[in-house]
Design a protein around this motif. Structure first.
Motif, PDB file in Angstrom:
ATOM      1  N   ASN A  27       0.874  -1.165   0.000  1.00 65.56           N
ATOM      2  CA  ASN A  27       0.000   0.000   0.000  1.00 65.56           C
ATOM      3  C   ASN A  27       0.913   1.218   0.000  1.00 65.56           C
ATOM      4  OD1 ASN A  27      -2.223  -1.721   0.240  1.00 65.56           O
ATOM      5  ND2 ASN A  27      -2.161  -1.638   2.478  1.00 65.56           N
ATOM      6  N   CYS A  28       0.810   2.053  -1.032  1.00 68.41           N
ATOM      7  CA  CYS A  28       1.684   3.225  -1.113  1.00 68.41           C
ATOM      8  C   CYS A  28       0.889   4.479  -0.785  1.00 68.41           C
ATOM      9  CB  CYS A  28       2.336   3.349  -2.485  1.00 68.41           C
ATOM     10  SG  CYS A  28       3.476   4.752  -2.532  1.00 68.41           S
ATOM     11  N   HIS A  29       1.384   5.190   0.207  1.00 72.50           N
ATOM     12  CA  HIS A  29       0.671   6.365   0.730  1.00 72.50           C
ATOM     13  C   HIS A  29       1.245   7.681   0.222  1.00 72.50           C
ATOM     14  CE1 HIS A  29      -1.299   3.764   3.870  1.00 72.50           C
ATOM     15  NE2 HIS A  29      -0.228   3.047   3.618  1.00 72.50           N
ATOM     16  N   CYS A  30       2.092   7.642  -0.801  1.00 73.73           N
ATOM     17  CA  CYS A  30       2.710   8.896  -1.275  1.00 73.73           C
ATOM     18  C   CYS A  30       1.642   9.815  -1.872  1.00 73.73           C
ATOM     19  CB  CYS A  30       3.838   8.611  -2.270  1.00 73.73           C
ATOM     20  SG  CYS A  30       3.316   8.271  -3.960  1.00 73.73           S
ATOM     21  N   ARG A  31       1.968  11.096  -1.953  1.00 74.25           N
ATOM     22  CA  ARG A  31       1.016  12.087  -2.437  1.00 74.25           C
ATOM     23  C   ARG A  31       0.562  11.772  -3.868  1.00 74.25           C
ATOM     24  NH1 ARG A  31      -2.317  14.405  -1.263  1.00 74.25           N
ATOM     25  NH2 ARG A  31      -2.025  16.429  -2.228  1.00 74.25           N
ATOM     26  N   ALA A  32       1.480  11.308  -4.711  1.00 74.69           N
ATOM     27  CA  ALA A  32       1.112  11.009  -6.102  1.00 74.69           C
ATOM     28  C   ALA A  32       0.108   9.852  -6.162  1.00 74.69           C
ATOM     29  CB  ALA A  32       2.354  10.687  -6.922  1.00 74.69           C
ATOM     30  N   CYS A  33       0.254   8.884  -5.265  1.00 74.42           N
ATOM     31  CA  CYS A  33      -0.709   7.775  -5.239  1.00 74.42           C
ATOM     32  C   CYS A  33      -2.038   8.235  -4.643  1.00 74.42           C
ATOM     33  CB  CYS A  33      -0.138   6.578  -4.470  1.00 74.42           C
ATOM     34  SG  CYS A  33       1.122   5.669  -5.398  1.00 74.42           S
ATOM     35  N   GLN A  34      -1.980   9.194  -3.721  1.00 77.27           N
ATOM     36  CA  GLN A  34      -3.225   9.760  -3.192  1.00 77.27           C
ATOM     37  C   GLN A  34      -3.990  10.468  -4.306  1.00 77.27           C
ATOM     38  OE1 GLN A  34      -2.110  12.227   0.172  1.00 77.27           O
ATOM     39  NE2 GLN A  34      -1.302  10.504   1.329  1.00 77.27           N
ATOM     40  N   PHE A  73       4.230   5.709 -14.970  1.00 78.81           N
ATOM     41  CA  PHE A  73       3.141   5.931 -15.913  1.00 78.81           C
ATOM     42  C   PHE A  73       1.871   5.337 -15.309  1.00 78.81           C
ATOM     43  CE2 PHE A  73       7.086   5.997 -18.217  1.00 78.81           C
ATOM     44  CZ  PHE A  73       6.951   7.133 -18.998  1.00 78.81           C
ATOM     45  N   ARG A  74       0.952   6.212 -14.953  1.00 76.70           N
ATOM     46  CA  ARG A  74      -0.246   5.803 -14.218  1.00 76.70           C
ATOM     47  C   ARG A  74      -1.415   5.645 -15.179  1.00 76.70           C
ATOM     48  NH1 ARG A  74       0.587   6.610  -8.641  1.00 76.70           N
ATOM     49  NH2 ARG A  74       2.598   7.545  -8.218  1.00 76.70           N
ATOM     50  N   GLY A  75      -1.845   4.400 -15.329  1.00 78.31           N
ATOM     51  CA  GLY A  75      -2.902   4.094 -16.288  1.00 78.31           C
ATOM     52  C   GLY A  75      -4.287   4.268 -15.700  1.00 78.31           C
TER      53      GLY A  75
HETATM   54 ZN   LIG Z   1       2.963   6.031  -4.202  1.00 83.30          ZN
END
Ligand SMILES: [Zn+2]
Ligand SMILES: [Zn+2]
Length: 141
Positions: A27-34, A73-75
């Motif tokens: 589970n990635c909580h970074c801002r970009a993943c948010q 690259f976020r699909g």
């Molecule tokens: Zn992340």
């Protein structure tokens, strides 16, 4: 024998299939993943790109750059906006699949929380998972 993972977006335009064994789940909580998910974190299982395929529709992507300079690259589905598959420029052999897109989201078996530095006050983490401040060791190069 790996179990086949199937899934797709919310509107049904995109469907995928993965026949390889999952490599790692987190589970990635970074801002970009948010921002990618509109939520507190992305629940992502990495699968081998060689055995992953989009069987229906087409994925659109946007690019983010991690703090280590790695391009991601976020699909997503251009019709409904569901996150679908993420590619990492530095790890072309894997694709990240968001758990919510899976037909059976219990396929996602996370072992760690990444970027706990960016966890929001309303985000409750599973205490049993390994906590990593930012990047996992294999991506810190
Ligand atoms: Zn992340
Ligand atoms: Zn869709």
């Amino acid at each position: 024998m790996a179990e086949t993972l199937t899934g797709g977006c919310g509107c049904g335009a995109i469907r995928y299939e993965s026949t390889g064994d999952p490599i790692v789940a987190f589970n990635c909580h970074c801002r970009a993943c948010q921002q990618y998910t509109g939520s507190g974190f992305v629940a992502s299982t990495l699968v081998p790109s060689a055995t992953f395929k989009i069987v229906k529709g087409a994925v659109r992507e946007y690019k983010t750059t991690g703090e280590n300079g790695g391009e991601i690259f976020r699909g997503f589905c251009e019709n409904c906006g569901s996150p679908i598959a993420t590619r990492l420029a530095r790890l072309p052999q894997v694709v990240g699949i968001p758990a919510g897109s899976m037909d059976d989201p219990s396929y996602h078996k996370p072992t760690m929380d990444l970027f706990v530095r960016d966890v929001q006050p309303w985000d409750c983490m599973n205490a049993a998972l390994k906590k990593i401040e930012t990047f996992p060791p294999q991506r810190s190069d």
